[in-house]
Design a protein around this motif. Sequence first.
Motif, PDB file in Angstrom:
ATOM      1  N   ASP A 173       0.709  -1.103   0.080  1.00 12.35           N
ATOM      2  CA  ASP A 173       0.114   0.026   0.269  1.00 12.35           C
ATOM      3  C   ASP A 173       0.955   1.382   0.055  1.00 12.35           C
ATOM      4  O   ASP A 173       0.525   2.278  -0.626  1.00 12.35           O
ATOM      5  CB  ASP A 173      -1.003  -0.007   1.251  1.00 12.35           C
ATOM      6  CG  ASP A 173      -1.997  -0.933   1.086  1.00 12.35           C
ATOM      7  OD1 ASP A 173      -2.481  -1.189  -0.260  1.00 12.35           O
ATOM      8  OD2 ASP A 173      -2.604  -1.323   1.894  1.00 12.35           O
ATOM      9  N   ARG A 174       2.061   1.245   0.762  1.00 13.53           N
ATOM     10  CA  ARG A 174       2.879   2.475   0.785  1.00 13.53           C
ATOM     11  C   ARG A 174       3.431   2.692  -0.434  1.00 13.53           C
ATOM     12  O   ARG A 174       3.563   3.943  -0.919  1.00 13.53           O
ATOM     13  CB  ARG A 174       3.888   2.095   1.884  1.00 13.53           C
ATOM     14  CG  ARG A 174       3.516   2.394   3.403  1.00 13.53           C
ATOM     15  CD  ARG A 174       4.485   2.222   4.376  1.00 13.53           C
ATOM     16  NE  ARG A 174       5.403   1.072   4.244  1.00 13.53           N
ATOM     17  CZ  ARG A 174       4.959   0.136   5.024  1.00 13.53           C
ATOM     18  NH1 ARG A 174       3.991   0.083   5.730  1.00 13.53           N
ATOM     19  NH2 ARG A 174       5.959  -0.881   5.168  1.00 13.53           N
ATOM     20  N   ARG A 175       3.873   1.685  -1.303  1.00 13.85           N
ATOM     21  CA  ARG A 175       4.505   1.585  -2.598  1.00 13.85           C
ATOM     22  C   ARG A 175       3.349   2.328  -3.461  1.00 13.85           C
ATOM     23  O   ARG A 175       3.955   3.003  -4.558  1.00 13.85           O
ATOM     24  CB  ARG A 175       5.185   0.180  -2.989  1.00 13.85           C
ATOM     25  CG  ARG A 175       6.236  -0.266  -2.258  1.00 13.85           C
ATOM     26  CD  ARG A 175       7.602   0.500  -2.301  1.00 13.85           C
ATOM     27  NE  ARG A 175       7.327   1.695  -1.314  1.00 13.85           N
ATOM     28  CZ  ARG A 175       7.481   1.660   0.042  1.00 13.85           C
ATOM     29  NH1 ARG A 175       7.617   0.547   0.490  1.00 13.85           N
ATOM     30  NH2 ARG A 175       7.554   2.955   0.474  1.00 13.85           N
ATOM     31  N   ASP A 177       1.108   4.102  -2.895  1.00 13.02           N
ATOM     32  CA  ASP A 177       0.659   5.450  -2.731  1.00 13.02           C
ATOM     33  C   ASP A 177       1.881   6.379  -3.153  1.00 13.02           C
ATOM     34  O   ASP A 177       1.648   7.552  -3.737  1.00 13.02           O
ATOM     35  CB  ASP A 177       0.780   5.784  -1.236  1.00 13.02           C
ATOM     36  CG  ASP A 177      -0.591   5.176  -0.569  1.00 13.02           C
ATOM     37  OD1 ASP A 177      -1.692   5.115  -1.256  1.00 13.02           O
ATOM     38  OD2 ASP A 177      -0.629   4.773   0.674  1.00 13.02           O
ATOM     39  N   ASN A 178       3.029   5.928  -2.859  1.00 15.47           N
ATOM     40  CA  ASN A 178       4.034   6.506  -3.747  1.00 15.47           C
ATOM     41  C   ASN A 178       3.781   6.801  -5.012  1.00 15.47           C
ATOM     42  O   ASN A 178       4.276   7.902  -5.520  1.00 15.47           O
ATOM     43  CB  ASN A 178       5.539   5.880  -3.397  1.00 15.47           C
ATOM     44  CG  ASN A 178       5.909   5.665  -1.881  1.00 15.47           C
ATOM     45  OD1 ASN A 178       5.491   6.826  -1.071  1.00 15.47           O
ATOM     46  ND2 ASN A 178       6.938   5.027  -1.474  1.00 15.47           N
TER      47      ASN A 178
END
Length: 230
Positions: A173-175, A177-178
Amino acid sequence: MTNLTDKMIDAALPHVAFDGWSQATFEAAMEDSGAVPAAAKAAFPRGAVDLALAFHKRGDAQMVAALKTRDLYDMRFRDRVAHAVRLRLELAEPHKEAVRRGTTLFALPLYAADGAKAVWGTCDAIWDTLGDMSEDYNWYTKRSILSAVYGSTVLFWLGDESEDHAATWGFLDRRIDNVMQFEKVKGATLNNPMFAKVFAGPLWALGKVKAPSKLSRSDLPGQWRDPSAS
């Protein structure tokens, strides 16, 4: 996938955990599957390397089939992409050691290009199944960026010991979002009149980039067909 391919993959998997994607595994797969050696070697000219690639492609096909049965309509597009990557890894979970051994194999300089092509194929399948209609340079950038996300997520997943791989899904999810933040910046930059004026030449060149044709070529020589396939 042909009958021969599936039989060889299934026969190889129990051996991969011990011998990796090696010649010993390939020979054991031929024996255990009852494959005719000449047919097996024709289907997998490089032996275990091509068998490992076939295993990866089968996983892609399973992911595509599963995605087509899911109702993703109410999801944001970034969530659809994350869902597809997660689904690909969840389907591979029963054979995580085979994926680990494949990652090791394709980290070798000799087979690095094969590994990169396999990851690209996975990401291409994801975008195609999710309905990507890009026909310009965006076709390439979407798959390039997702390949980086997918590759890093696989490496994280291989070392993840959290319950139900919760840490992996958080990492994914963080990737994503990036990537979405990057897309917003890219969109704002391309819409900036000053940027468009300064980089008119490069932007014109980018506008000439086209996605590759998906049409198959049946008129090309050198193709082998499994006689046992229906």
